[in-house]
Design a protein around this motif. Structure first.
Motif, mmCIF file in Angstrom:
data_model
loop_
_atom_site.group_PDB
_atom_site.id
_atom_site.type_symbol
_atom_site.label_atom_id
_atom_site.label_comp_id
_atom_site.label_asym_id
_atom_site.label_seq_id
_atom_site.Cartn_x
_atom_site.Cartn_y
_atom_site.Cartn_z
ATOM 1 N N GLY A 9 -17.385 -25.602 -8.267
ATOM 2 C CA GLY A 9 -18.208 -26.416 -9.555
ATOM 3 C C GLY A 9 -17.254 -26.047 -10.863
ATOM 4 O O GLY A 9 -17.604 -26.515 -12.045
ATOM 5 N N GLY A 10 -16.513 -25.008 -10.756
ATOM 6 C CA GLY A 10 -15.591 -24.839 -12.074
ATOM 7 C C GLY A 10 -15.081 -25.808 -12.544
ATOM 8 O O GLY A 10 -14.992 -25.933 -13.781
ATOM 9 N N GLY A 11 -14.189 -26.587 -11.562
ATOM 10 C CA GLY A 11 -13.682 -27.749 -11.976
ATOM 11 C C GLY A 11 -14.492 -28.570 -12.798
ATOM 12 O O GLY A 11 -14.011 -29.639 -13.898
ATOM 13 N N VAL A 12 -15.570 -28.882 -12.380
ATOM 14 C CA VAL A 12 -16.596 -30.022 -12.845
ATOM 15 C C VAL A 12 -16.969 -29.386 -14.215
ATOM 16 O O VAL A 12 -17.129 -30.326 -15.260
ATOM 17 N N LEU A 13 -17.183 -28.101 -14.535
ATOM 18 C CA LEU A 13 -17.694 -27.513 -15.855
ATOM 19 C C LEU A 13 -16.282 -27.709 -16.885
ATOM 20 O O LEU A 13 -16.613 -28.310 -17.803
ATOM 21 N N MET A 14 -15.149 -27.731 -16.513
ATOM 22 C CA MET A 14 -14.205 -27.859 -17.199
ATOM 23 C C MET A 14 -13.728 -29.123 -17.645
ATOM 24 O O MET A 14 -13.481 -29.517 -18.687
ATOM 25 N N THR A 15 -13.898 -30.103 -16.593
ATOM 26 C CA THR A 15 -13.673 -31.331 -16.772
ATOM 27 C C THR A 15 -14.872 -32.100 -17.804
ATOM 28 O O THR A 15 -14.668 -32.717 -18.764
ATOM 29 N N ALA A 16 -15.961 -31.462 -17.778
ATOM 30 C CA ALA A 16 -17.032 -31.967 -18.474
ATOM 31 C C ALA A 16 -16.780 -31.599 -20.139
ATOM 32 O O ALA A 16 -17.013 -32.238 -21.066
ATOM 33 N N PHE A 17 -16.222 -30.317 -20.051
ATOM 34 C CA PHE A 17 -15.934 -29.745 -21.508
ATOM 35 C C PHE A 17 -14.794 -30.520 -21.941
ATOM 36 O O PHE A 17 -14.751 -30.873 -23.259
ATOM 37 N N ALA A 18 -13.530 -31.005 -21.333
ATOM 38 C CA ALA A 18 -12.448 -31.773 -21.816
ATOM 39 C C ALA A 18 -12.973 -33.052 -22.000
ATOM 40 O O ALA A 18 -12.375 -33.447 -23.150
ATOM 41 N N LEU A 19 -13.921 -33.775 -21.514
ATOM 42 C CA LEU A 19 -14.358 -35.036 -21.461
ATOM 43 C C LEU A 19 -14.913 -35.022 -22.880
ATOM 44 O O LEU A 19 -14.949 -35.850 -23.673
ATOM 45 N N PRO A 74 -20.750 -13.236 -14.651
ATOM 46 C CA PRO A 74 -20.231 -14.394 -15.711
ATOM 47 C C PRO A 74 -20.950 -14.972 -16.497
ATOM 48 O O PRO A 74 -20.457 -15.201 -17.770
ATOM 49 N N GLN A 75 -22.443 -14.722 -16.606
ATOM 50 C CA GLN A 75 -23.113 -14.808 -17.743
ATOM 51 C C GLN A 75 -22.692 -14.063 -19.096
ATOM 52 O O GLN A 75 -22.796 -14.749 -19.971
ATOM 53 N N THR A 95 -11.581 -21.091 -18.814
ATOM 54 C CA THR A 95 -11.446 -21.607 -17.376
ATOM 55 C C THR A 95 -11.872 -20.770 -16.392
ATOM 56 O O THR A 95 -12.837 -21.255 -15.179
ATOM 57 N N THR A 96 -11.388 -19.546 -16.292
ATOM 58 C CA THR A 96 -11.733 -18.540 -15.247
ATOM 59 C C THR A 96 -13.206 -18.295 -15.389
ATOM 60 O O THR A 96 -13.727 -18.207 -14.290
ATOM 61 N N THR A 97 -13.861 -18.036 -16.592
ATOM 62 C CA THR A 97 -15.438 -17.732 -16.727
ATOM 63 C C THR A 97 -15.857 -19.018 -15.900
ATOM 64 O O THR A 97 -17.013 -18.796 -15.181
ATOM 65 N N ALA A 98 -15.539 -20.288 -16.209
ATOM 66 C CA ALA A 98 -16.202 -21.352 -15.531
ATOM 67 C C ALA A 98 -16.417 -21.259 -14.057
ATOM 68 O O ALA A 98 -17.258 -21.517 -13.413
ATOM 69 N N VAL A 99 -15.257 -20.938 -13.466
ATOM 70 C CA VAL A 99 -15.144 -20.782 -12.183
ATOM 71 C C VAL A 99 -15.975 -19.855 -11.441
ATOM 72 O O VAL A 99 -16.790 -19.849 -10.455
ATOM 73 N N LEU A 100 -15.842 -18.705 -12.258
ATOM 74 C CA LEU A 100 -16.936 -17.556 -11.847
ATOM 75 C C LEU A 100 -18.333 -17.758 -11.893
ATOM 76 O O LEU A 100 -18.958 -17.624 -11.255
ATOM 77 N N LEU A 101 -18.832 -18.608 -13.098
ATOM 78 C CA LEU A 101 -20.233 -18.981 -13.264
ATOM 79 C C LEU A 101 -20.612 -20.005 -12.263
ATOM 80 O O LEU A 101 -21.683 -19.963 -11.627
ATOM 81 N N ALA A 102 -19.605 -21.034 -11.993
ATOM 82 C CA ALA A 102 -20.129 -22.070 -10.783
ATOM 83 C C ALA A 102 -20.118 -21.450 -9.551
ATOM 84 O O ALA A 102 -21.233 -21.700 -8.703
ATOM 85 N N THR A 103 -19.423 -20.123 -9.342
ATOM 86 C CA THR A 103 -19.534 -19.614 -7.759
ATOM 87 C C THR A 103 -20.935 -18.771 -7.981
ATOM 88 O O THR A 103 -21.584 -18.819 -6.791
ATOM 89 N N ARG A 104 -21.202 -18.263 -8.955
ATOM 90 C CA ARG A 104 -22.474 -17.593 -9.283
ATOM 91 C C ARG A 104 -23.575 -18.449 -8.990
ATOM 92 O O ARG A 104 -24.748 -18.054 -8.336
ATOM 93 N N LEU A 105 -23.507 -19.701 -9.340
ATOM 94 C CA LEU A 105 -24.570 -20.434 -9.277
ATOM 95 C C LEU A 105 -24.761 -21.498 -7.825
ATOM 96 O O LEU A 105 -25.261 -22.280 -7.690
ATOM 97 N N GLY A 106 -23.761 -20.890 -7.049
ATOM 98 C CA GLY A 106 -23.763 -21.307 -5.820
ATOM 99 C C GLY A 106 -22.837 -22.526 -5.287
ATOM 100 O O GLY A 106 -22.907 -23.279 -4.315
ATOM 101 N N SER A 107 -21.998 -22.922 -6.131
ATOM 102 C CA SER A 107 -21.023 -24.012 -6.213
ATOM 103 C C SER A 107 -19.727 -23.546 -6.501
ATOM 104 O O SER A 107 -19.204 -23.730 -7.562
ATOM 105 N N PRO A 108 -18.864 -22.963 -5.595
ATOM 106 C CA PRO A 108 -17.522 -22.368 -5.768
ATOM 107 C C PRO A 108 -16.442 -23.215 -6.275
ATOM 108 O O PRO A 108 -15.586 -22.948 -7.110
#
Length: 413
Positions: free
Chosen positions: A245-255, A360-361, A230-243
């Motif tokens: 977006g971490g929730g989007v990544l984890m929601t995709a994982f959970a779905l 984060p990568q 979860t924390t890594t997803a937030v850091l990765l999304a921030t690095r990709l320009g979408s602070p």
């Protein structure tokens, strides 16, 4: 609604309350004290007892003369602690708040592994039970998807206190439904008093029985990585320009995990140990690819693939525990396994906090390495060493199951 249908409803409600606590506690602490760190301390107090309480809860459940009263009481204690924290956090002395969190967290193993251990007594062995474990695994994934969203929505509309109240209501519903399960005759398996295991018997079974040792060791290592996702997803999304977006990544994982548990997790033809290995390897490979994502959209797609691969892991784990755990320590095996995984996940979250300054990568690549290593570890530990084929612990008597514990082979019918 049949016994298993009521069980699923109770499991969803209980795990919704459990999954929502992390976000709700932090939001409530921030709202009342202005410090998210205060919420982190309370959450630590909530999670810390899980691994310590797991063997005690499992042994107590095995020895309970009135299993209905024990399980309902554990869920009620969990619910009362959630409600009490909603009232006390940020208002009462810190020691009282932390003590309440510790007491509530001590009931946690019965919400996870303790409830899952009841499936073997509610559904007959065979294909139906395997499908039942797939549905049980789906309740965890469904709660992981819906709980944070529900807490966030209620908190946004009002405050974090009503969100905590919603979680308490979910726990109360779970306790009420648990009172209707067909325990005893025709329900959850009971073990004669002379065969009830001591406090350390569940841990001994996890170590002695090769299949249990392999899956417990591998999933504990895997969740060291999953806990930091979860924390890594937030850091990765921030690095990709979408602070955000971490929730989007984890929601995709959970779905993806929910879809995987309801589809791949229900394939009975696959031997559960092999399914677990491929699940961990597939999840690790997908997350390794996600480390090179050029955008959050691509990352979300790869996180969803990782979730689909991860979905069958819990189903396979539950099947292995059910098939190979001796009847006398079945609940201990389930609660201990869940407690160890949760503890590993908590440690993983702490480790990524310490190394949050790294790219984060690199952190995501490290998580993938842990998952691939977990798959390899399971393959090594599950390898038979000249053992004699024998039936799993679903045989009629707990005594005979215990006697066979050290000489089973993977995939025994």
């Amino acid at each position: 609604m049949g016994g298993f249908g009521r069980y699923l409803a109770a499991a969803v409600a209980a795990r919704l309350a459990s999954e929502g606590m992390g976000l709700a506690v932090v939001l409530l602490a921030l709202e009342r004290t202005g410090s998210a760190g205060h919420g982190a301390f309370v959450l630590t107090a909530w999670l810390a007892p899980h691994v310590l309480a797991a063997p005690l809860a499992g042994a107590a459940a095995a020895r309970a003369r009135r299993p209905r009263l024990f399980h309902v009481g554990a869920l009620a204690g969990f619910t009362c602690a959630v409600a009490a924290l909603a009232l006390l956090l940020g208002r009462a002395p810190v020691p009282l708040v932390l003590a309440t969190a510790v007491l509530g967290g001590s009931c946690g193993p019965m919400v996870t592994g303790g409830m899952s251990s009841l499936v073997a007594g509610l559904v007959p062995a065979g294909a139906r039970r395997d499908r039942a474990y797939a549905w049980d695994a789906a309740t965890y994934n469904a709660a992981a998807v819906t709980a944070p969203a529900a807490v966030g929505l209620v908190a946004a509309l009002g405050s974090a206190a009503p969100a905590m109240a919603v979680l308490a209501l979910a726990g109360a519903l779970a306790a009420a439904l648990a009172a209707t399960f067909p325990y005893g005759n025709g329900g959850a398996e009971r073990v004669p008093a002379s065969l009830r295991a001591g406090l350390g018997a569940g841990l001994a079974a996890l170590w002695r029985i090769r299949e249990l040792r392999a899956i417990t060791s591998a999933t504990t290592l895997a969740f060291l990585g999953i806990g930091s996702l979860t924390t890594t997803a937030v850091l990765l999304a921030t690095r990709l320009g979408s602070p955000g977006g971490g929730g989007v990544l984890m929601t995709a994982f959970a779905l993806g995990a929910l879809a995987g548990s309801l589809t791949l997790g229900r394939i009975r033809a696959a031997e559960p140990g092999r399914s677990a290995r491929w699940a961990m390897a597939g999840t690790g490979a997908a997350l390794a690819a996600a480390a090179f994502s050029p955008s959050v959209a691509v990352g979300a797609a790869l996180f969803a693939v990782a979730g689909v691969c991860d979905g069958p892991l819990l189903t396979a784990t539950l099947r292995i525990r059910s098939e190979y755990a001796p009847d006398a320590v079945r609940t201990q095996v389930f609660t201990l396994g869940a407690g160890l995984k949760l503890t590993a996940a908590s440690l993983g979250a702490a480790l990524v906090g310490v190394t949050a300054g790294a790219p984060p990568q690199a952190l995501l690549a490290g998580i993938s390495v842990l998952l691939l290593a977990a798959a390899l570890l399971h393959a090594l530990l599950a390898r038979p060493r000249g053992s004699v084929p024998a039936a799993p612990a679903t045989a009629p008597s707990a005594g005979s199951a215990t006697a066979r514990a050290g000489r089973r082979t993977p995939g025994a019918p």
